[in-house]
Design an enzyme around this catalytic site. Sequence first.
Site, PDB file in Angstrom:
ATOM      1  N   HIS A 100       0.856  -1.191   0.000  1.00 11.36           N
ATOM      2  CA  HIS A 100       0.000   0.000   0.000  1.00 11.36           C
ATOM      3  C   HIS A 100       0.891   1.239   0.000  1.00 11.36           C
ATOM      4  O   HIS A 100       0.653   2.162  -0.753  1.00 11.36           O
ATOM      5  CB  HIS A 100      -0.934   0.014   1.216  1.00 11.36           C
ATOM      6  CG  HIS A 100      -1.845   1.220   1.257  1.00 11.36           C
ATOM      7  ND1 HIS A 100      -2.916   1.334   2.086  1.00 11.36           N
ATOM      8  CD2 HIS A 100      -1.824   2.386   0.560  1.00 11.36           C
ATOM      9  CE1 HIS A 100      -3.534   2.502   1.892  1.00 11.36           C
ATOM     10  NE2 HIS A 100      -2.875   3.155   0.982  1.00 11.36           N
ATOM     11  N   GLU A 154       0.542   8.080  -3.829  1.00 10.33           N
ATOM     12  CA  GLU A 154       1.464   7.680  -2.754  1.00 10.33           C
ATOM     13  C   GLU A 154       2.734   8.535  -2.782  1.00 10.33           C
ATOM     14  O   GLU A 154       3.255   8.931  -1.740  1.00 10.33           O
ATOM     15  CB  GLU A 154       1.808   6.192  -2.876  1.00 10.33           C
ATOM     16  CG  GLU A 154       0.639   5.272  -2.555  1.00 10.33           C
ATOM     17  CD  GLU A 154       0.152   5.415  -1.116  1.00 10.33           C
ATOM     18  OE1 GLU A 154       0.961   5.349  -0.191  1.00 10.33           O
ATOM     19  OE2 GLU A 154      -1.081   5.609  -0.925  1.00 10.33           O
ATOM     20  N   HIS A 158       3.178  10.867   0.381  1.00  6.56           N
ATOM     21  CA  HIS A 158       4.175  10.323   1.315  1.00  6.56           C
ATOM     22  C   HIS A 158       5.613  10.455   0.791  1.00  6.56           C
ATOM     23  O   HIS A 158       6.509  10.858   1.520  1.00  6.56           O
ATOM     24  CB  HIS A 158       3.879   8.844   1.594  1.00  6.56           C
ATOM     25  CG  HIS A 158       2.499   8.597   2.138  1.00  6.56           C
ATOM     26  ND1 HIS A 158       2.146   8.888   3.432  1.00  6.56           N
ATOM     27  CD2 HIS A 158       1.379   8.091   1.557  1.00  6.56           C
ATOM     28  CE1 HIS A 158       0.861   8.577   3.626  1.00  6.56           C
ATOM     29  NE2 HIS A 158       0.371   8.086   2.502  1.00  6.56           N
TER      30      HIS A 158
END
Length: 265
Positions: A100, A154, A158
Amino acid sequence: MSPYSSCQRGCVIHLPNALRLSLYVGRHVEGVSHPFRPNMKLPRPAAFLLLLLALSAVASTAHDFDFFYFVQQWPGSYCDTRQSCCYPSTGKPASDFGIHGLWPNYNDGSYPANCDPDRPYDASEMSDLMGGMQANWPTLACPSGDGSSFWSHEWRKHGTCSESLLDQRSYFQAALDLKKQVDLLKVLQDAGIRPDGGFYSLRGIAGAVREAIGYTPGIQCNVDESGNRQLHQIYLCVDAWGKELIECPVFPRSKCSSRVEFPPF
Ligand code: AMP
């Protein structure tokens, strides 16, 4: 972009590439408040002290977060929720845990996010990683896609927060390497915990992972349409270079019950 972009806890000063020093202001390098002018004349002891300060800052604290969560997801659980799922345009993913994300985190449980809007996801930097990305980091969102919007999300949310240590390619490569390092499905199956729709004790799951890799995982659950708690995501903690597993400084919140379903996929 302001040069002080990631300022939730300590600021990274983004200098031009030729001078890309990352200094932690207010957290590790107290009182660095003057811009450095390359031709500035300083008395020798002061210059030496400044040099030492800069070197030690770069050597020991050239990152602006404490550790990563490496989060793997069981696709059967993702798909069992009300939101359901769509297989990627490249076909049904393997019956395996998928990545993930690799999420920079602070030791107090908070985390930085969306740190550098000036560095959007660039698929051209990743062309040789595509096979590995599709196999190990499959998108399950609807409508079906090739994964790029999931990876781009993502990276933006992040990955840009670990840029002081990992550029985009190294960031995704680090996650793929970690996936290879820990085969969670095998670890669980070796302990008799299989994705067969059965219910397994949460302690047993965490214990099996700890026994196999030496570190206690964080476990997150979701709730399926019948209200059953399912094994959804397993969190491992990794050093800020994205290389070595470490003991988790803090665990994510979890909504698991003492026994959770491990659904098939
Ligand atoms: P994050 O923002 O990194 O915490 O991830 C949460 C977001 O990722 C949510 O929008 C989820 O719907 C999405 N997400 C989680 N798993 C997947 C997946 N396997 N494929 C596509 N999107 C996902």
